[in-house]
Design a protein around this motif. Structure first.
Motif, mmCIF file in Angstrom:
data_model
loop_
_atom_site.group_PDB
_atom_site.id
_atom_site.type_symbol
_atom_site.label_atom_id
_atom_site.label_comp_id
_atom_site.label_asym_id
_atom_site.label_seq_id
_atom_site.Cartn_x
_atom_site.Cartn_y
_atom_site.Cartn_z
ATOM 1 N N ARG A 38 -34.842 13.831 -20.723
ATOM 2 C CA ARG A 38 -33.486 13.947 -21.257
ATOM 3 C C ARG A 38 -33.594 14.626 -22.612
ATOM 4 N NH1 ARG A 38 -32.815 13.963 -17.037
ATOM 5 N NH2 ARG A 38 -32.216 12.364 -15.589
ATOM 6 N N ASP A 109 -26.356 13.371 -21.778
ATOM 7 C CA ASP A 109 -27.429 12.580 -21.177
ATOM 8 C C ASP A 109 -28.013 13.292 -19.960
ATOM 9 O OD1 ASP A 109 -29.085 10.299 -20.945
ATOM 10 O OD2 ASP A 109 -27.798 9.518 -19.369
ATOM 11 N N ALA A 110 -28.170 14.597 -20.058
ATOM 12 C CA ALA A 110 -28.686 15.385 -18.936
ATOM 13 C C ALA A 110 -30.075 15.926 -19.264
ATOM 14 C CB ALA A 110 -27.733 16.540 -18.633
ATOM 15 N N ALA A 111 -30.673 16.526 -18.279
ATOM 16 C CA ALA A 111 -31.978 17.161 -18.476
ATOM 17 C C ALA A 111 -31.831 18.344 -19.432
ATOM 18 C CB ALA A 111 -32.525 17.637 -17.135
#
Length: 165
Positions: A38, A109-111
């Motif tokens: 993340r 909250d993502a890659a």
């Protein structure tokens, strides 16, 4: 069988593979294996710095960006993952355009690869306004695996919609 709204333009065989992962409850596992990290870009200030660095690396001659922020109001149902705008204002006798980039807050909250793909997409609009061949070539220039990341991002959105996040 409900349509995969984020994957509708992809070949049926590819959609079938994703549907099989969904049916087996393994879509989240697939995404976690491919994108385990993340990113740490959590504030609007950090996002601005991140975008400015990418712009400096790939688009030095593009217009300056005046504002970059996460936006809670961007609606994924209208396919707005990010947004680029030019807000025009009259200052004295001149018309000034302020360039803004907004990224949907769900990507906090993502890659890191997904955030980079969205930012590259919005930066490409500084040079190419339409989603044409030149636009996607510019995206590929800035991010060589752009198309794979765009597909995987759509898979991620499909997974989020399952409510298993």
């Amino acid at each position: 069988m409900t349509p995969l709204k984020y994957l509708q333009s992809y070949p049926p065989a590819l959609q079938a593979q994703i549907r099989q992962l969904m049916d087996n409850g393994r879509l989240g596992e697939y995404l976690q294996r491919r994108y385990p990290d993340r990113h740490g870009v959590q504030s609007d200030k950090a996002l601005y710095t991140y975008v400015a660095a990418l712009k400096q690396e790939h688009l030095r001659n593009a217009p300056a960006i005046d504002k970059v922020l996460y936006d809670n109001r961007l609606d994924l149902t209208h396919r707005a993952l990010g947004l680029h705008t030019a807000v025009s204002r009259v200052q004295g006798g001149k018309l000034k355009a302020k360039k803004e980039i907004r990224v949907a807050s769900v990507f906090k909250d993502a890659a890191p690869e997904f955030l980079q793909m969205i930012v590259v997409h919005e930066l490409a609009h500084l040079k190419e306004f339409d989603h044409n061949k030149a636009f996607y070539q510019l995206c590929e220039h800035m991010l060589p695996d752009y198309h794979q990341l765009e597909f995987d991002l759509r898979v991620y959105l499909t997974w989020r919609e399952l409510g298993t996040v």
